[in-house]
Design a protein around this motif. Structure first.
Motif, mmCIF file in Angstrom:
data_model
loop_
_atom_site.group_PDB
_atom_site.id
_atom_site.type_symbol
_atom_site.label_atom_id
_atom_site.label_comp_id
_atom_site.label_asym_id
_atom_site.label_seq_id
_atom_site.Cartn_x
_atom_site.Cartn_y
_atom_site.Cartn_z
ATOM 1 N N ALA A 328 15.266 1.150 8.374
ATOM 2 C CA ALA A 328 15.107 1.978 7.173
ATOM 3 C C ALA A 328 14.254 3.199 7.490
ATOM 4 O O ALA A 328 13.588 3.252 8.529
ATOM 5 C CB ALA A 328 14.429 1.158 6.076
ATOM 6 N N ASN A 329 14.285 4.186 6.581
ATOM 7 C CA ASN A 329 13.403 5.354 6.736
ATOM 8 C C ASN A 329 12.465 5.515 5.548
ATOM 9 O O ASN A 329 11.906 6.586 5.339
ATOM 10 C CB ASN A 329 14.235 6.625 6.964
ATOM 11 C CG ASN A 329 15.259 6.846 5.852
ATOM 12 O OD1 ASN A 329 15.091 6.349 4.735
ATOM 13 N ND2 ASN A 329 16.314 7.591 6.158
ATOM 14 N N SER A 330 12.288 4.458 4.778
ATOM 15 C CA SER A 330 11.465 4.551 3.587
ATOM 16 C C SER A 330 10.994 3.167 3.150
ATOM 17 O O SER A 330 11.692 2.167 3.367
ATOM 18 C CB SER A 330 12.290 5.198 2.462
ATOM 19 O OG SER A 330 11.492 5.410 1.324
ATOM 20 N N ALA A 331 9.816 3.131 2.520
ATOM 21 C CA ALA A 331 9.252 1.849 2.070
ATOM 22 C C ALA A 331 8.870 1.934 0.601
ATOM 23 O O ALA A 331 8.216 2.885 0.182
ATOM 24 C CB ALA A 331 8.022 1.495 2.898
ATOM 25 N N LEU A 332 9.285 0.933 -0.164
ATOM 26 C CA LEU A 332 8.814 0.817 -1.538
ATOM 27 C C LEU A 332 7.414 0.200 -1.508
ATOM 28 O O LEU A 332 7.137 -0.660 -0.678
ATOM 29 C CB LEU A 332 9.761 -0.049 -2.376
ATOM 30 C CG LEU A 332 9.565 0.103 -3.894
ATOM 31 C CD1 LEU A 332 10.065 1.459 -4.366
ATOM 32 C CD2 LEU A 332 10.262 -1.019 -4.662
ATOM 33 N N ILE A 333 6.556 0.669 -2.421
ATOM 34 C CA ILE A 333 5.151 0.254 -2.414
ATOM 35 C C ILE A 333 4.797 -0.393 -3.753
ATOM 36 O O ILE A 333 4.821 0.261 -4.807
ATOM 37 C CB ILE A 333 4.237 1.493 -2.169
ATOM 38 C CG1 ILE A 333 4.561 2.163 -0.820
ATOM 39 C CG2 ILE A 333 2.761 1.102 -2.269
ATOM 40 C CD1 ILE A 333 4.246 1.338 0.412
ATOM 41 N N LYS A 334 4.474 -1.684 -3.692
ATOM 42 C CA LYS A 334 4.049 -2.431 -4.884
ATOM 43 C C LYS A 334 2.735 -3.125 -4.552
ATOM 44 O O LYS A 334 2.708 -3.973 -3.648
ATOM 45 C CB LYS A 334 5.095 -3.485 -5.246
ATOM 46 C CG LYS A 334 6.449 -2.933 -5.704
ATOM 47 C CD LYS A 334 7.491 -4.049 -5.718
ATOM 48 C CE LYS A 334 8.757 -3.666 -6.478
ATOM 49 N NZ LYS A 334 9.852 -4.640 -6.242
ATOM 50 N N VAL A 335 1.676 -2.798 -5.288
ATOM 51 C CA VAL A 335 0.347 -3.315 -4.945
ATOM 52 C C VAL A 335 0.335 -4.842 -4.953
ATOM 53 O O VAL A 335 -0.279 -5.476 -4.107
ATOM 54 C CB VAL A 335 -0.730 -2.759 -5.907
ATOM 55 C CG1 VAL A 335 -2.127 -3.193 -5.450
ATOM 56 C CG2 VAL A 335 -0.660 -1.248 -5.999
ATOM 57 N N ASN A 336 1.031 -5.455 -5.908
ATOM 58 C CA ASN A 336 0.927 -6.918 -5.996
ATOM 59 C C ASN A 336 1.785 -7.655 -4.971
ATOM 60 O O ASN A 336 1.673 -8.861 -4.831
ATOM 61 C CB ASN A 336 1.228 -7.411 -7.421
ATOM 62 C CG ASN A 336 2.704 -7.458 -7.740
ATOM 63 O OD1 ASN A 336 3.481 -6.655 -7.224
ATOM 64 N ND2 ASN A 336 3.097 -8.389 -8.600
ATOM 65 N N GLN A 337 2.628 -6.929 -4.226
ATOM 66 C CA GLN A 337 3.362 -7.598 -3.145
ATOM 67 C C GLN A 337 2.433 -7.967 -1.992
ATOM 68 O O GLN A 337 2.633 -8.981 -1.323
ATOM 69 C CB GLN A 337 4.467 -6.690 -2.585
ATOM 70 C CG GLN A 337 5.741 -6.700 -3.392
ATOM 71 C CD GLN A 337 6.823 -5.836 -2.775
ATOM 72 O OE1 GLN A 337 6.532 -4.816 -2.152
ATOM 73 N NE2 GLN A 337 8.065 -6.215 -2.960
ATOM 74 N N ALA A 350 1.013 3.064 7.364
ATOM 75 C CA ALA A 350 1.976 2.580 8.361
ATOM 76 C C ALA A 350 3.299 3.325 8.228
ATOM 77 O O ALA A 350 3.920 3.704 9.226
ATOM 78 C CB ALA A 350 2.198 1.077 8.202
ATOM 79 N N ALA A 351 3.727 3.558 6.994
ATOM 80 C CA ALA A 351 4.966 4.300 6.769
ATOM 81 C C ALA A 351 4.816 5.735 7.287
ATOM 82 O O ALA A 351 5.678 6.248 8.002
ATOM 83 C CB ALA A 351 5.319 4.289 5.283
ATOM 84 N N ARG A 352 3.701 6.381 6.933
ATOM 85 C CA ARG A 352 3.458 7.761 7.362
ATOM 86 C C ARG A 352 3.467 7.910 8.871
ATOM 87 O O ARG A 352 4.066 8.848 9.417
ATOM 88 C CB ARG A 352 2.092 8.215 6.841
ATOM 89 C CG ARG A 352 2.164 8.701 5.442
ATOM 90 C CD ARG A 352 0.968 9.572 5.129
ATOM 91 N NE ARG A 352 1.084 9.927 3.723
ATOM 92 C CZ ARG A 352 0.100 9.889 2.862
ATOM 93 N NH1 ARG A 352 -1.114 9.576 3.248
ATOM 94 N NH2 ARG A 352 0.309 10.209 1.612
ATOM 95 N N GLU A 353 2.778 6.991 9.549
ATOM 96 C CA GLU A 353 2.703 7.054 11.015
ATOM 97 C C GLU A 353 4.089 7.006 11.637
ATOM 98 O O GLU A 353 4.294 7.461 12.750
ATOM 99 C CB GLU A 353 1.908 5.847 11.555
ATOM 100 C CG GLU A 353 0.412 5.987 11.429
ATOM 101 C CD GLU A 353 -0.274 4.621 11.429
ATOM 102 O OE1 GLU A 353 0.337 3.642 11.925
ATOM 103 O OE2 GLU A 353 -1.408 4.537 10.915
ATOM 104 N N ASN A 354 5.028 6.408 10.912
ATOM 105 C CA ASN A 354 6.384 6.250 11.441
ATOM 106 C C ASN A 354 7.378 7.199 10.778
ATOM 107 O O ASN A 354 8.591 6.947 10.803
ATOM 108 C CB ASN A 354 6.827 4.796 11.283
ATOM 109 C CG ASN A 354 6.085 3.888 12.244
ATOM 110 O OD1 ASN A 354 6.348 3.895 13.440
ATOM 111 N ND2 ASN A 354 5.121 3.146 11.742
ATOM 112 N N ASP A 355 6.838 8.287 10.168
ATOM 113 C CA ASP A 355 7.687 9.287 9.514
ATOM 114 C C ASP A 355 8.601 8.692 8.461
ATOM 115 O O ASP A 355 9.729 9.168 8.263
ATOM 116 C CB ASP A 355 8.542 10.057 10.541
ATOM 117 C CG ASP A 355 7.689 10.989 11.366
ATOM 118 O OD1 ASP A 355 6.765 11.589 10.789
ATOM 119 O OD2 ASP A 355 7.930 11.109 12.587
#
Ligand code: PGA
Ligand code: ZN
Length: 416
Positions: A328-337, A350-355
């Motif tokens: 994938a090239n994107s991550a969904l972010i949910k605090v409670n996960q 972590a997502a940013r470091e990997n573009d």
């Protein structure tokens, strides 16, 4: 320092119990937060603590409340805290399990969010400004993704795909984006009433007409965008099929009564991307179908945002692995996960470091808590989804975004 920690059982937007926490600081200020709850949860998420009792069909959170007012309160009031990371680490250590099963991720996330509000108060800045400082980010007003047609685990219809969203990527401000969302939602409402003589809603406030074919849903969406007076450059579409929900196992899926193997499903998505203005595709494959993710990413990754939700569960390690393996090239972010605010920051890093891009997300079970609005502005990731532009628990977040924009008109709006 923290002088008291109180918790109580309240109801969420589905009418099930959830936990609300209030921290009092030694200056007398009180900082609250409430936990959301998912319905189509990923297998690798931090887990909620629910009472094993007949009340509320076993969904009570009185044990989670007791844990916060007992062990968590004792720990948090024992010493002063340097920052959110130190506090979150102590919560995690107190729980002692990798998935927060003992105290419950629902308890811990509410404490972590309330504590973040306390730290922002001590810093004398709005929550989003504190988050920007914590994460070294440039604040940005995000493109809202309004989930206006609901299926899957969030609706009673036969639509296998869970979410059909409209995303005003080509407008100039948060206020304009909310207006486009509202106008398109109401155009869709009129069409749904007219064609199906019902405008019943799913859990996230989107309409849930009796359709089964994703193509029919996309046709309704594209028509509503035009009826509301927008072009598909201004308002695009995003989908979250939430493929765990229609995965048969062994690389096979079932969509609208048809059995598709992972290759045929990739072909199907490829066709939809060609025929409709879909810019983002979340959980197109099941959380364990890594071969499917690689096939999908290889085929459409250059044309669309390919996002992992159940695949990554806001876990920095899983996000890094997903980048390395080309899922994938994107991550969904949910605090409670993941369970704490500081680990949510780590997931975004972590997502940013990997573009990879990120989208901050609500859950299908929500409260009026607006934490995620400040989270998305402060981290500057440029995308949020918080359901339809209707219903109190959904619009609370969009209203908070507009309020931030009004208070700080120099903030740019748009994708990162
Ligand atoms: P959930 O679904 O909150 O019910 O888990 C949201 C999503 O899949 O994005
Ligand atoms: Zn999802």
């Amino acid at each position: 320092s923290i002088t008291s920690v109180r918790a109580e059982q309240v109801l969420d937007s589905r009418g099930w119990p959830t936990i609300s926490v209030a921290l009092t600081l030694d200056d007398g200020s009180v900082h609250e937060a409430a936990a959301p709850a998912g319905a189509s949860t990923g297998a690798f998420e931090a887990v909620e603590l629910r009472d094993d009792a007949p009340e509320y069909s076993g969904r009570g959170v009185l044990n989670a409340v007791a844990g916060v007012e007992g062990a968590v309160a004792a720990t948090l009031t024992a010493t002063p805290w340097d920052g959110i990371r130190q506090l979150d680490d102590a919560l995690r250590e107190l729980d002692g399990t990798p998935n927060l099963a003992r105290l419950g991720a629902n308890a811990i996330v509410a404490v972590s969010m309330a504590a973040s509000r306390g730290f922002a108060h001590l810093a004398g800045v709005p929550l989003y400004v504190w988050i920007a400082a914590q994460t070294g980010s440039d604040p940005l007003m995000p493109v809202p993704h309004f989930n206006v047609l609901n299926g899957g685990a969030h609706a009673a219809n036969d639509l296998d795909f869970q979410e059909f969203m409209i995303a005003p990527v080509g407008v100039g401000s948060e206020q304009d984006a909310v207006r486009a969302g509202s106008e398109t939602y109401h155009a869709l409402q009129a069409a749904v009433r007219d064609q199906f003589h019902t405008a019943g809603l799913g859990d996230e406030g989107g309409f849930a007409p009796p359709i089964a074919n994703p193509v029919q849903a996309l046709d309704l969406l594209v028509a509503a965008i035009a009826t509301a007076g927008y072009t598909t450059d201004q308002v695009k579409v995003a989908i979250d099929p939430a493929a765990n929900g229609f995965y048969l196992g062994d690389g096979n899926y079932q969509v609208d009564g048809r059995r598709l193997d992972r290759r045929q499903l990739v072909d199907y998505y490829d066709g939809l991307l060609g025929d409709y203005p879909i810019w983002s595709l979340e959980d197109g494959m099941a959380e364990n179908d890594f071969e499917g993710w690689q096939l999908l990413f290889e085929r459409v990754g250059d044309r669309a945002q390919v996002m992992g939700d159940d695949l990554f569960v806001t876990d920095p390690a899983r996000i890094r692995q997903g980048a390395a393996e080309h899922y994938a090239n994107s991550a969904l972010i949910k605090v409670n996960q993941i369970g704490t605010v500081s680990q949510t920051f780590d997931a975004i890093a972590a997502a940013r470091e990997n573009d990879m891009t990120c989208m901050v997300s609500h859950r299908s079970g929500e409260t009026p808590d607006t934490f995620i609005a400040d989270l998305v502005v402060g981290t500057g990731v440029g995308q949020i989804k918080s359901g339809a532009p209707a219903r109190g628990e959904r619009v609370a977040k969009y209203n908070r975004l507009m309020s931030i924009e009004r208070s700080e008109p120099r903030l740019r709006y748009g994708l990162r």
